[in-house]
Design an enzyme around this catalytic site. Structure first.
Site, PDB file in Angstrom:
ATOM      1  N   CYS A 122      37.271  28.831  47.023  1.00 19.82           N
ATOM      2  CA  CYS A 122      36.259  27.933  46.646  1.00 19.82           C
ATOM      3  C   CYS A 122      36.102  27.307  45.417  1.00 19.82           C
ATOM      4  CB  CYS A 122      34.820  28.568  47.179  1.00 19.82           C
ATOM      5  SG  CYS A 122      33.625  27.242  47.201  1.00 19.82           S
ATOM      6  N   ARG A 141      30.982  19.134  56.546  1.00 16.93           N
ATOM      7  CA  ARG A 141      30.194  20.260  56.112  1.00 16.93           C
ATOM      8  C   ARG A 141      29.514  20.157  55.073  1.00 16.93           C
ATOM      9  NH1 ARG A 141      32.630  24.365  52.640  1.00 16.93           N
ATOM     10  NH2 ARG A 141      32.024  25.911  54.160  1.00 16.93           N
ATOM     11  N   GLY A 196      40.140  52.239  36.744  1.00 17.06           N
ATOM     12  CA  GLY A 196      41.391  52.024  37.292  1.00 17.06           C
ATOM     13  C   GLY A 196      42.408  53.023  36.694  1.00 17.06           C
TER      14      GLY A 196
END
Length: 498
Positions: A319, A418, A487
């Site tokens: 998006c 939409r 991480g």
């Protein structure tokens, strides 16, 4: 003067959960992921619930009947994409409702005069090695034979060879007659040592395949999402343009729940659509709406009659609404505000309206954060697009397999309906991209791992169910350096390909 929000718009990546007390009773078998799908009154049971808090996105590249079947078998729900003509969408809904556990409609079919090259190409495209050979090449044509990988040698046989020369002809097949039970079909499979049993009608037309490999799978799906008639549940996406024509046919086809698909749901168009459905069907047809990012948008749709509300604008991986229009909000911030509004509305009215977090999920732990922040369930596109069951092609690029994935706001989807702006103009600029995602294999294999992570995290938080998680979760903001710390760091990672 414009209203200014002083707080920062934040994403899931900026938060972590702090462990709670894990009691001796808080172990995986005692954890429930059951969650409401539609609104209900205090003290009542929702008419529709999910067994796991996942739904697949209303997207061409994600949710067709195959995805809907696979996800419902594992406890979630798909909303079959609405950016297609009405009848094909209804047919997808019918395929899900007609699905019988173990009875598989063949989507890999050819005609006898096709070639070995066609067989190999079809196998590459669908991943299916069992191909029904029918008179017209359809899934319901007259069965003339089947082809499996045992019928040819890809590296040695001539690719121009006609299928009729190497297929197993109908005369040599063991078949089952339409109407037999799954138990009877499996008995035939075991008795004749078969891998596949074609199910035909009285006119020899192919109806289903029953596979030996599916026998154990049916016992491994205790979370199947079923209606009162023991049929799989399925949703369908709609828009605010042709809903008066589309909704009645979707309801007739058997759709259990509808959802308006829009990038921005805070509109009078959605209100009119919801009111039409509620008036026409006296509240019996359930419909979700959205998307919104704040309390005002949520309350507007709830008061219009929405049975659930989707939260999130611009957070999806494909998006680009924020980039194109400057509209949106960090998914975590949006969810926190809307969840507070949902809880306030429940306290005030006794009506609980579930919220669906749509977008912003990158890592599996983001799902737990979304649930802890108040989402009742999560809609995902990229996550499901990676699997065998999504409707897109599997391609090899370099040394890696990928699947195509495109946004409903892209020119490829051409889904201008939409965007609730009124008028009849077509899409003038894109709010989604066309892309690839890494291929990940079967839905069930991946979903089992994801659900396992969520349950393990809930145990660490001392939560037995999703309401418990939302009520008692401890959530902290994290700095950019603590994200790095979280991480692997300061080590030389081994090359696992050596």
């Amino acid at each position: 003067m414009a209203r200014y929000f002083n707080h920062v718009s934040r994403t899931f990546n900026e938060y972590l959960l702090i462990p709670g007390l894990t009691t001796k009773e808080c172990y995986p078998e005692n954890i429930s992921l059951k969650t409401p799908l539609v609104r209900f009154h205090k003290g009542e049971t929702p008419e529709l619930e999910l067994n796991i808090p996942f739904v697949s996105a209303i997207m061409q590249s994600v949710s067709d009947h195959k995805m809907a079947i696979a996800l419902a078998k594992n406890g979630g729900l798909s909303f079959i994409f609405g950016s297609q003509p009405i009848e094909p969408q209804c047919e997808m809904v019918r395929k899900v409702k007609k699905f019988k556990a173990g009875f598989v409609v063949s989507d890999a079919n050819l005609k006898p005069d096709n070639t070995l090259g066609d067989v190999i190409a079809l196998k590459e495209r669908t991943g299916h090695s069992t191909i029904g050979i029918t008179d017209n090449g359809s899934s319901n044509g007259k069965l003339l034979g089947i082809v499996t990988s045992r019928d040819y040698r890809q590296t040695k046989d001539n690719l121009e060879t006609s299928i009729k020369e190497f297929m197993t002809p109908f005369s040599k097949l063991v078949t089952g007659r339409l109407g037999i039970s799954l138990t009877e079909a499996n008995d035939i499979i075991w008795e004749h040592k078969l891998n596949t049993l074609p199910i035909i009608d009285k006119d020899q037309h192919l109806q289903y395949f029953v596979f030996r490999k599916d026998y154990d799978e049916h016992k491994e799906n205790p979370s199947e999402l079923l209606d009162s008639n023991k049929k799989l549940l399925v949703g369908a996406g709609i828009n605010t343009r042709d809903y008066k024509e589309r909704v009645p046919l979707l309801v007739e086809a058997g759709a259990d729940v509808l959802c308006i698909d829009s990038s921005d749901g805070f509109s009078e168009w959605q209100k009119e659509t919801i009111e039409f459905i509620k008036t026409t069907y006296a509240g019996k047809v359930k419909v979700g709406a959205g998307n919104v990012v704040d309390k005002e948008g949520f309350l507007y749709l709830v008061e219009a009659g929405a049975d659930f509300v989707k939260v999130g604008i611009g957070g999806g991986s494909i998006c680009i609404t924020r980039e194109q229009k400057g509209i949106g909000r960090g998914q975590a911030t949006s969810l926190i505000e809307v969840a507070e509004a949902r809880n306030e509305y429940f306290e005030k009215t006794g009506i609980y309206v579930p919220i669906c977090s749509d977008g912003g999920i990158v890592q599996d732990y983001h799902m737990v954060l979304a649930l802890a922040m108040g989402a009742d369930f999560i809609m995902m596109g990229r996550y499901f697009a990676r699997f065998d069951e999504s409707p897109t092609k599997k391609l090899k690029i370099g040394n890696s397999y990928v699947k195509e994935y495109w946004g409903e706001g892209s020119n490829r989807a051409r889904n201008w309906q939409r965007y609730d702006m009124g008028g009849n103009e077509s899409l003038k600029f894109e709010e989604g991209v066309d892309s690839f995602v890494p291929y990940a294999g079967k839905l069930k294999d991946n979903l089992d791992i994801t659900v396992g992570k969520i349950i393990s995290t809930m145990c660490s938080c001392g939560a037995f169910n999703l309401p418990d998680l939302e009520k008692n979760a401890k959530i902290t903001l994290v700095s950019s350096t603590s994200i790095i710390e979280g991480g692997a760091h300061d080590v030389i990672l081994k090359d696992t390909n050596i």
